[in-house]
Write an enzyme that holds these catalytic residues in place. Structure first.
Site, PDB file in Angstrom:
ATOM      1  CG  LEU A 201       0.608  -6.551  10.116  1.00  0.00           C
ATOM      2  CD1 LEU A 201       1.505  -5.317  10.091  1.00  0.00           C
ATOM      3  CD2 LEU A 201      -0.051  -6.674  11.496  1.00  0.00           C
TER       4      LEU A 201
ATOM      5  CG  HIS B 238       4.882   5.335   5.288  1.00  0.00           C
ATOM      6  ND1 HIS B 238       3.652   4.716   5.369  1.00  0.00           N
ATOM      7  CD2 HIS B 238       4.750   6.529   5.909  1.00  0.00           C
ATOM      8  CE1 HIS B 238       2.807   5.512   6.019  1.00  0.00           C
ATOM      9  NE2 HIS B 238       3.446   6.609   6.350  1.00  0.00           N
TER      10      HIS B 238
END
Ligand code: GRF
Length: 202
Positions: A88, A105
């Protein structure tokens, strides 16, 4: 010229496909950042692209994010591309590069996204859901996994697949088209944020 920096953690097929497809007089991959020595880092070294290893802990030989921000601003990095980066991005980094960080993604967000949804985890969840299509999403990165505004998506039929591996193959082919397409639109200054939607001008 658009100065890009790629963040990677895997084989590097997205990095490679962008490197091969980018018009060299319009888009430059100025650096590759990773949390570990991986296939994508090897590709960068072989092609003389500067590599920065980054860690949130104080690991020897690794930059921390504050140092990394300083290094990237010197380039200057104009677009940060997460291409398989598995960590992250810290809030201060997101703030420094507001609206200039994108991620690819391997599913059609907002479905099948969020913490832990990466690699085969995604394709297994899609397969088990009985969905008939999957695809890839390029989105802006904010402070929550896979949550930022969607820039572009492309779907692929998976009605006849025998397992998650086949979904992964079909989606990766889509990724290798969608990511360079979106980055080229950034280079042409054709990405426009309009409230909560993103428009790509013709
Ligand atoms: C891709 O499937 C991408 O969608 C996901 O991580 C994978 C990276 O693959 N975020 P590669 O390292 O680009 O081959």
């Amino acid at each position: 010229m658009l100065n890009t920096v790629f963040f990677v953690s895997g084989k590097g097929s997205n990095l490679k496909s962008c490197y091969e497809k980018f018009p060299k007089d319009k888009i430059r991959i100025c650096a590759v950042v990773s949390n570990k020595k991986c296939g994508a880092v090897q590709f960068a070294v072989q092609n003389e692209i500067p590599v920065f290893l980054v860690s949130s802990e104080n690991q020897t030989g690794f930059f921390n994010y504050e140092e990394l921000i300083r290094q990237l601003k010197k380039i200057p990095a104009e677009l940060i591309v997460l291409a398989g980066f598995l960590k992250l991005i810290p809030d201060n980094f997101v703030d420094e590069f507001e609206s200039r960080i994108i991620n690819i993604h391997p599913a059609l967000l907002p479905s099948f996204g969020g913490e832990g949804m990466y690699g085969m985890n995604v394709h297994k969840a899609v397969f088990d859901s009985s969905a008939k299509i999957s695809g890839a999403t390029v989105h802006f990165v904010d402070k929550i996994y896979d949550h930022g505004k969607i820039i572009a998506q492309k779907s692929v039929d998976i009605s006849n697949v025998g397992g998650p591996e086949e979904i992964a193959e079909r989606v990766l082919d889509i990724e290798h088209e969608l990511l360079p397409f979106v980055i080229q639109k950034f280079a042409e200054k054709k990405i426009v944020i309009n409230h909560n939607r993103v428009l790509i001008a013709e």
